[in-house]
Design a protein around this motif. Structure first.
Motif, PDB file in Angstrom:
ATOM      1  N   MET A 214       0.844  -1.186   0.000  1.00  0.00           N
ATOM      2  CA  MET A 214       0.000   0.000   0.000  1.00  0.00           C
ATOM      3  C   MET A 214       0.879   1.236   0.000  1.00  0.00           C
ATOM      4  O   MET A 214       2.004   1.213   0.510  1.00  0.00           O
ATOM      5  N   THR A 215       0.359   2.309  -0.550  1.00  0.00           N
ATOM      6  CA  THR A 215       1.045   3.595  -0.474  1.00  0.00           C
ATOM      7  C   THR A 215       0.014   4.708  -0.508  1.00  0.00           C
ATOM      8  O   THR A 215      -1.110   4.515  -0.962  1.00  0.00           O
ATOM      9  N   GLY A 216       0.401   5.868   0.016  1.00  0.00           N
ATOM     10  CA  GLY A 216      -0.498   7.019   0.017  1.00  0.00           C
ATOM     11  C   GLY A 216       0.107   8.142   0.825  1.00  0.00           C
ATOM     12  O   GLY A 216       1.185   7.998   1.422  1.00  0.00           O
ATOM     13  N   THR A 217      -0.570   9.276   0.846  1.00  0.00           N
ATOM     14  CA  THR A 217      -0.112  10.377   1.691  1.00  0.00           C
ATOM     15  C   THR A 217      -0.364  10.036   3.154  1.00  0.00           C
ATOM     16  O   THR A 217      -1.125   9.106   3.467  1.00  0.00           O
ATOM     17  N   GLY A 218       0.254  10.805   4.045  1.00  0.00           N
ATOM     18  CA  GLY A 218       0.024  10.583   5.470  1.00  0.00           C
ATOM     19  C   GLY A 218      -1.451  10.613   5.825  1.00  0.00           C
ATOM     20  O   GLY A 218      -1.978   9.668   6.450  1.00  0.00           O
ATOM     21  N   PRO A 219      -2.193  11.674   5.454  1.00  0.00           N
ATOM     22  CA  PRO A 219      -3.632  11.732   5.772  1.00  0.00           C
ATOM     23  C   PRO A 219      -4.427  10.589   5.141  1.00  0.00           C
ATOM     24  O   PRO A 219      -5.359  10.062   5.767  1.00  0.00           O
ATOM     25  N   GLU A 220      -4.083  10.200   3.911  1.00  0.00           N
ATOM     26  CA  GLU A 220      -4.803   9.098   3.261  1.00  0.00           C
ATOM     27  C   GLU A 220      -4.640   7.800   4.037  1.00  0.00           C
ATOM     28  O   GLU A 220      -5.615   7.055   4.252  1.00  0.00           O
ATOM     29  N   LEU A 221      -3.422   7.508   4.454  1.00  0.00           N
ATOM     30  CA  LEU A 221      -3.181   6.270   5.185  1.00  0.00           C
ATOM     31  C   LEU A 221      -3.786   6.305   6.576  1.00  0.00           C
ATOM     32  O   LEU A 221      -4.304   5.288   7.068  1.00  0.00           O
TER      33      LEU A 221
END
Length: 234
Positions: A214-221
């Motif tokens: 998984m990957t994403g921005t801090g807020p997304e995760l």
């Protein structure tokens, strides 16, 4: 700035990394999240050339470092703060910091960086003559970060900097990491404390069984139900 392209690493017959692909851009704080044994520490060790890469490619600042020597990686400005701090317990705080500049030939630069570290971490200035082993866990972590900064990193890789620390000290460590980044140093952060890490990161990756899943921005995760359930508590 730092890129892992389908990197595989083995310990004997055991495959620790199964094709890791991670990218860290200049100026970012990027977090690697995952449970024990997922491959986070091995990822940093591969970048530092502490362990050999079986296949794939690692590049730093446009240069292929897949087969580099550890001291060359340090010389290029990619500095690794290992899990467990690894300070020299019988040496003073000042001596520990000075050892961070062992590859730096410009003594004036080392003196300037030492001054900057003491400004960033004033407690170390107060305890410069104290043996490293007599510091608290949080103070030793600050010392390990300070020692790394003396090397003049373009990028800092931090392995579990909050391990074993009280919540208040964890917050202080994360604030120091934010300040280091604000001063121009890119950061790759391995953390099991996902909540603390994702609050300060640009982006994050989740590693499971040697793979990035998984990957994403801090807020997304932080808002992802899978992350909440697996790492933040349902």
């Amino acid at each position: 700035m730092l890129e892992f392209d389908n990197v595989e690493v083995y310990y004997g017959k055991i495959q620790a990394l199964r094709g890791i692909s991670v990218r860290v851009e200049e100026g970012e704080i990027v977090a690697l999240l995952g449970n024990n044994g997922a491959g986070k520490t091995t990822t940093l060790s591969a970048a530092s050339a502490i362990v050999k890469t079986h296949s794939g490619r690692i590049s730093f600042a446009g240069t292929d470092i897949t087969r580099a020597k550890p001291w060359d990686v340090v010389g290029d400005g990619l500095i690794h703060v290992p899990e467990g701090r690894r300070i020299f317990s019988t040496l003073s705080v000042l001596e520990n910091l000075q050892l961070g500049g062992y590859l730096v030939k410009d003594k004036a630069a080392v003196a300037k960086r030492l001054k900057d570290v003491f400004e960033l971490l004033p407690l170390l200035a107060q305890r410069r003559s104290q043996q490293g082993g007599t510091l608290s866990g949080g103070e030793q972590q600050m010392l390990a970060i300070g020692r790394a900064l003396i090397a003049g990193p373009k990028m800092l890789m931090l392995d579990e900097p909050s391990m074993g620390l009280a919540p208040l000290i964890v917050a202080q460590v994360m604030q120091v990491i934010k300040e280091v980044n604000a001063n121009g140093t890119t950061v790759l952060l391995v953390e099991q404390n996902a909540r603390a890490a994702l609050k300060i990161t640009s982006r994050g990756y989740v590693i499971e069984n040697g793979l990035t899943t998984m990957t994403g921005t801090g807020p997304e995760l932080l808002a992802d139900s899978r992350i909440v359930e697996a790492y933040l508590g349902a």
